[in-house]
Write a protein that holds these residues in place. Sequence first.
Motif, PDB file in Angstrom:
ATOM      1  N   LEU A 281       0.834  -1.202   0.000  1.00 19.96           N
ATOM      2  CA  LEU A 281       0.000   0.000   0.000  1.00 19.96           C
ATOM      3  C   LEU A 281       0.866   1.249   0.000  1.00 19.96           C
ATOM      4  N   VAL A 282       1.830   1.270   0.897  1.00 23.67           N
ATOM      5  CA  VAL A 282       2.694   2.439   1.030  1.00 23.67           C
ATOM      6  C   VAL A 282       3.524   2.666  -0.231  1.00 23.67           C
ATOM      7  N   MET A 283       4.010   1.578  -0.819  1.00 21.13           N
ATOM      8  CA  MET A 283       4.918   1.702  -1.960  1.00 21.13           C
ATOM      9  C   MET A 283       4.202   2.033  -3.264  1.00 21.13           C
ATOM     10  N   GLY A 284       2.895   2.057  -3.246  1.00 20.27           N
ATOM     11  CA  GLY A 284       2.192   2.402  -4.482  1.00 20.27           C
ATOM     12  C   GLY A 284       1.013   3.335  -4.258  1.00 20.27           C
ATOM     13  N   ARG A 285       0.943   3.909  -3.042  1.00 19.54           N
ATOM     14  CA  ARG A 285      -0.204   4.768  -2.688  1.00 19.54           C
ATOM     15  C   ARG A 285      -1.520   4.070  -3.064  1.00 19.54           C
ATOM     16  N   ARG A 286      -1.526   2.768  -2.791  1.00 21.27           N
ATOM     17  CA  ARG A 286      -2.677   1.950  -3.120  1.00 21.27           C
ATOM     18  C   ARG A 286      -3.684   1.987  -1.977  1.00 21.27           C
ATOM     19  N   ARG A 287      -4.922   1.611  -2.277  1.00 24.96           N
ATOM     20  CA  ARG A 287      -5.993   1.702  -1.298  1.00 24.96           C
ATOM     21  C   ARG A 287      -6.759   0.380  -1.210  1.00 24.96           C
ATOM     22  N   VAL A 288      -7.202   0.074   0.001  1.00 26.01           N
ATOM     23  CA  VAL A 288      -8.151  -1.014   0.212  1.00 26.01           C
ATOM     24  C   VAL A 288      -9.429  -0.383   0.737  1.00 26.01           C
ATOM     25  N   ALA A 289     -10.534  -0.653   0.083  1.00 23.05           N
ATOM     26  CA  ALA A 289     -11.814  -0.036   0.438  1.00 23.05           C
ATOM     27  C   ALA A 289     -12.893  -1.113   0.499  1.00 23.05           C
ATOM     28  N   GLY A 290     -14.072  -0.696   0.906  1.00 24.41           N
ATOM     29  CA  GLY A 290     -15.223  -1.593   0.905  1.00 24.41           C
ATOM     30  C   GLY A 290     -16.402  -0.888   0.264  1.00 24.41           C
ATOM     31  N   SER A 291     -17.419  -1.659  -0.091  1.00 21.09           N
ATOM     32  CA  SER A 291     -18.606  -1.075  -0.710  1.00 21.09           C
ATOM     33  C   SER A 291     -19.812  -1.927  -0.341  1.00 21.09           C
ATOM     34  N   LEU A 292     -20.922  -1.259  -0.030  1.00 20.32           N
ATOM     35  CA  LEU A 292     -22.155  -1.935   0.378  1.00 20.32           C
ATOM     36  C   LEU A 292     -23.263  -1.655  -0.633  1.00 20.32           C
ATOM     37  N   ILE A 293     -23.742  -2.682  -1.290  1.00 25.70           N
ATOM     38  CA  ILE A 293     -24.802  -2.594  -2.310  1.00 25.70           C
ATOM     39  C   ILE A 293     -24.767  -1.241  -3.019  1.00 25.70           C
ATOM     40  N   GLY A 294     -25.864  -0.484  -3.012  1.00 21.43           N
ATOM     41  CA  GLY A 294     -25.941   0.829  -3.633  1.00 21.43           C
ATOM     42  C   GLY A 294     -27.263   1.444  -3.253  1.00 21.43           C
ATOM     43  N   GLY A 295     -27.422   2.725  -3.518  1.00 16.54           N
ATOM     44  CA  GLY A 295     -28.679   3.392  -3.204  1.00 16.54           C
ATOM     45  C   GLY A 295     -29.788   3.003  -4.167  1.00 16.54           C
ATOM     46  N   ILE A 296     -30.986   3.480  -3.882  1.00 16.44           N
ATOM     47  CA  ILE A 296     -32.141   3.130  -4.710  1.00 16.44           C
ATOM     48  C   ILE A 296     -31.985   3.675  -6.134  1.00 16.44           C
ATOM     49  N   ALA A 297     -31.551   4.914  -6.263  1.00 19.06           N
ATOM     50  CA  ALA A 297     -31.385   5.488  -7.602  1.00 19.06           C
ATOM     51  C   ALA A 297     -30.344   4.714  -8.403  1.00 19.06           C
ATOM     52  N   GLU A 298     -29.261   4.317  -7.751  1.00 18.43           N
ATOM     53  CA  GLU A 298     -28.209   3.576  -8.440  1.00 18.43           C
ATOM     54  C   GLU A 298     -28.672   2.160  -8.782  1.00 18.43           C
ATOM     55  N   THR A 299     -29.522   1.574  -7.933  1.00 13.72           N
ATOM     56  CA  THR A 299     -30.080   0.258  -8.240  1.00 13.72           C
ATOM     57  C   THR A 299     -30.999   0.332  -9.447  1.00 13.72           C
ATOM     58  N   GLN A 300     -31.780   1.415  -9.532  1.00 11.91           N
ATOM     59  CA  GLN A 300     -32.598   1.617 -10.727  1.00 11.91           C
ATOM     60  C   GLN A 300     -31.701   1.783 -11.949  1.00 11.91           C
ATOM     61  N   GLU A 301     -30.580   2.475 -11.763  1.00  6.07           N
ATOM     62  CA  GLU A 301     -29.641   2.689 -12.870  1.00  6.07           C
ATOM     63  C   GLU A 301     -29.062   1.370 -13.376  1.00  6.07           C
ATOM     64  N   VAL A 302     -28.703   0.458 -12.455  1.00  5.18           N
ATOM     65  CA  VAL A 302     -28.117  -0.800 -12.914  1.00  5.18           C
ATOM     66  C   VAL A 302     -29.153  -1.649 -13.642  1.00  5.18           C
ATOM     67  N   LEU A 303     -30.416  -1.596 -13.226  1.00  5.51           N
ATOM     68  CA  LEU A 303     -31.457  -2.304 -13.969  1.00  5.51           C
ATOM     69  C   LEU A 303     -31.551  -1.774 -15.403  1.00  5.51           C
ATOM     70  N   GLU A 304     -31.534  -0.469 -15.545  1.00  6.43           N
ATOM     71  CA  GLU A 304     -31.638   0.134 -16.875  1.00  6.43           C
ATOM     72  C   GLU A 304     -30.371  -0.117 -17.701  1.00  6.43           C
ATOM     73  N   PHE A 305     -29.214  -0.108 -17.039  1.00  4.65           N
ATOM     74  CA  PHE A 305     -27.946  -0.397 -17.721  1.00  4.65           C
ATOM     75  C   PHE A 305     -27.959  -1.831 -18.255  1.00  4.65           C
ATOM     76  N   CYS A 306     -28.426  -2.774 -17.426  1.00  2.64           N
ATOM     77  CA  CYS A 306     -28.480  -4.174 -17.847  1.00  2.64           C
ATOM     78  C   CYS A 306     -29.476  -4.363 -18.990  1.00  2.64           C
ATOM     79  N   ALA A 307     -30.605  -3.652 -18.926  1.00  8.24           N
ATOM     80  CA  ALA A 307     -31.577  -3.735 -20.009  1.00  8.24           C
ATOM     81  C   ALA A 307     -30.983  -3.199 -21.315  1.00  8.24           C
ATOM     82  N   GLU A 308     -30.275  -2.083 -21.214  1.00  5.70           N
ATOM     83  CA  GLU A 308     -29.685  -1.453 -22.399  1.00  5.70           C
ATOM     84  C   GLU A 308     -28.615  -2.338 -23.040  1.00  5.70           C
ATOM     85  N   HIS A 309     -27.825  -3.012 -22.220  1.00  9.23           N
ATOM     86  CA  HIS A 309     -26.699  -3.800 -22.722  1.00  9.23           C
ATOM     87  C   HIS A 309     -26.987  -5.298 -22.766  1.00  9.23           C
TER      88      HIS A 309
END
Length: 349
Positions: A281-309
């Motif tokens: 991490l130190v030698m590359g200014r790298r990061r470890v992060a976490g992520s929890l599902i997504g908000g309602i608007a973003e969940t609607q976005e992924v449904l539309e993204f999947c439909a489009e693609h």
Amino acid sequence: MKTLGYAAHSADSELVPYHFERRELRPNDVAIEILYCGVCHSDLHTVNGDWGPQAYPLIPGHEIVGKVLSVGPEVTKYKVGDQVAVGCMVDSCQECDQCEKGEEQFCRHGMTPTYGAPDRVTGAITQGGYSKHIVVREEFVLSIPENMDISRTAPILCAGITTFSPLRTWNVGPGSRVGVIGLGGLGHMAVKLAVAMGAEVTVISRSKNKEAQAKEMGAKGILASTDTDAMQAAAFSFDLIIDTAPVKHNLDLYTPLLEVDGSLVIVGQVGPMEEQMTIPLVMGRRRVAGSLIGGIAETQEVLEFCAEHDIYPECEMIRIDQINDAFERLSTGDLAHRFVIDMSSLSAE
């Protein structure tokens, strides 16, 4: 509303038919007949008590697709017959800064999960989608695009949004180099979504057994984490790594693969990890992060993204009476697909 589901009555019991009642509609509620429900690894963890004691009987399921049966008098977005979906949460305070910016999963007062948590109004324990019906406040109901195959849509409500959100947050697009640790239920969706965003995607797995599957999904191939020479040669190869491994593991194997300023985002394991060296991490200014599902608007976005693609999870359709076998396979196998329950199979109970 009297209804039927499949519930666990203890941490070591099988799921069995369970008659119970959904609440009467509040003014802003939508009553939904559940047509399909995805089976998530977190369903298994929760039922088994891996994440702490649970209030049994417990009906899991937070990848829900159905149609509207009725609506409360204040509902404006949905009408009877609409195809709709419900994901991992069914309520939040709707007033804090996180809710106001569409990050309800980080509600300052705690979002209400779809199952296994107290209802914000009554305190009754929420019950999930392994059932015939569900009642959810309008703000947490999602619209399914008209052209989607609803039999394959359900896992997008968890596996889809859980991987889509970090890809969006870390601005993945053409030219991005993305690594995906694991090609299971989450990993295969991460691959499909990142490829559709224009990224160059590589799966990182213990072996190359699933390389043909990975390439079919658009990945350039598999980097075998057990191949020391290949791992060393791949140093600085990724701008972003999505870590979908659902168990305790050592990140030191993966952090050297990140480019300078690269990030590894944990979306699989919920709980302890092995001790980690800070040097990569130190030698590359790298990061470890976490992520929890997504908000309602973003969940609607992924449904539309999947439909489009035209993106769908790899699905294995099962009957509700096969759920215990599915749980067993989920606990012992590394499956590159999601189980989806055809809830019409519950009507015979």
